[in-house]
Design a protein around this motif. Structure first.
Motif: not given
Length: 313
Positions: A160-170
């Motif tokens: 969840k934490g990594l996905m949130l960071s990735l989504y913010i990068e997108f």
């Protein structure tokens, strides 16, 4: 003169667990052949792909985009596309399918809807990111894959934490590209026009909607709107509306004990018979059979969660 044949667009539904709506597809099965599928397809969730080997092409929004080893792809839900490898090659992929709204719902509650809009139906969306230019995207995507593969203690929290960071990068990449191109003419302004209809469907699918409502939201005549929508999405507007309703119905079938009749009404169908026909058309089985099958096993295998794909080895 014979009329030009319209492309077929397939709807592919992924069964993501509501408690952890993330699905990893990995292994030798996910080699893509050089044979281009005659059909485009779209999903009910966000697709993140990592190209591990070789190169090829993704056809998206009517444009061919090249990919190569080390690229990460980001395809929002409901965007018609297809992927095929370069001649004589078989590209190897790992895929993450995720429902951002459900994944981040506990974290952001009433603000969760803001996670779907920024990446959908935008003329400046970047679908392919290479490792050299976007090393953070590559690192985060691979970290998520490793967590999902190894499933060590608290791996879902880590994902969840990594996905949130990735989504913010997108979203940052999307915004940077928007800033760079804001003074350049839009490649296809039709995408912006129909975005109003897509947003209207997301927010009002549970209510009666007709083609006139959607056309009015885009300030177009019915005939012009119907042609424009089909040329961008690949399916008729009301077909898209029904696919959205069926997706929401699947969530209710999994997460509630409501009757089939009640669920059909909640997602906007006027009769249970029309709901059943539409559900079978998109999912392949009746709502009752689908619910019983799901309840018998909380974990749906990747093989049963997707349709067999043309062009996959």
């Amino acid at each position: 003169m014979p009329r030009k044949k319209r492309p077929v667009v397939e709807y592919r539904h992924y069964n993501l667990a509501l408690s952890f709506p993330v699905l990893l597809l990995t292994g030798e099965r996910w080699r893509i052949s050089e044979i281009k599928s005659s059909n485009l397809h779209f999903h009910n969730c966000l697709e993140i792909g990592i190209c591990l080997q070789k190169s090829g092409t993704i056809d998206v929004e009517g444009v061919s985009k090249s990919f190569r080893e080390g690229d990460v792809t980001c395809i929002p839900r409901y965007i018609p596309h297809t992927t095929y490898s370069s001649p004589g090659e078989e590209s190897l992929w790992e895929y993450i399918f995720v429902d951002p709204e459900e994944l981040f719902r506990d974290m952001f509650k009433e603000f969760v809807e803001s996670f779907e809009g920024p990446l959908s139906f935008c003329e400046n969306h970047r679908y392919i990111m290479n490792r050299e230019e976007f090393p953070q995207v590559w690192f985060l995507a691979n970290s998520i894959v490793n967590e999902l593969k190894n499933q060590r203690i608290d791996y879902q929290t880590s994902v969840k934490g990594l996905m949130l960071s990735l989504y913010i990068e997108f979203m940052r990449i999307h915004d940077a590209k928007r800033q760079q191109t804001k003074r350049i003419a839009i490649r296809d302004e039709r995408i912006v026009i129909i975005a109003n209809a897509i947003d209207f469907i997301y927010k009002n699918y549970m209510h009666p909607i007709n083609i006139e409502d959607l056309a009015d939201n885009c300030h177009l005549s019915v005939s012009h709107f119907r042609r424009t929508f089909h040329s961008i999405i690949g399916v008729a507007p009301l077909e898209f509306l029904n696919s959205t309703r069926i997706n929401e119905a699947c969530k209710l079938l999994r997460s509630t004990g409501d009757t089939i009749i009640s669920i059909s009404e909640q997602v906007g169908f006027r009769s249970v018979s029309s709901f059943n026909r539409c559900f079978i058309k998109f999912i392949g089985v009746s709502p009752r059979v689908w619910r019983n099958t799901y309840l018998q096993s909380e974990t749906i295998s990747s093989k049963s969660a997707i349709m067999e794909l043309n062009g996959w080895m």
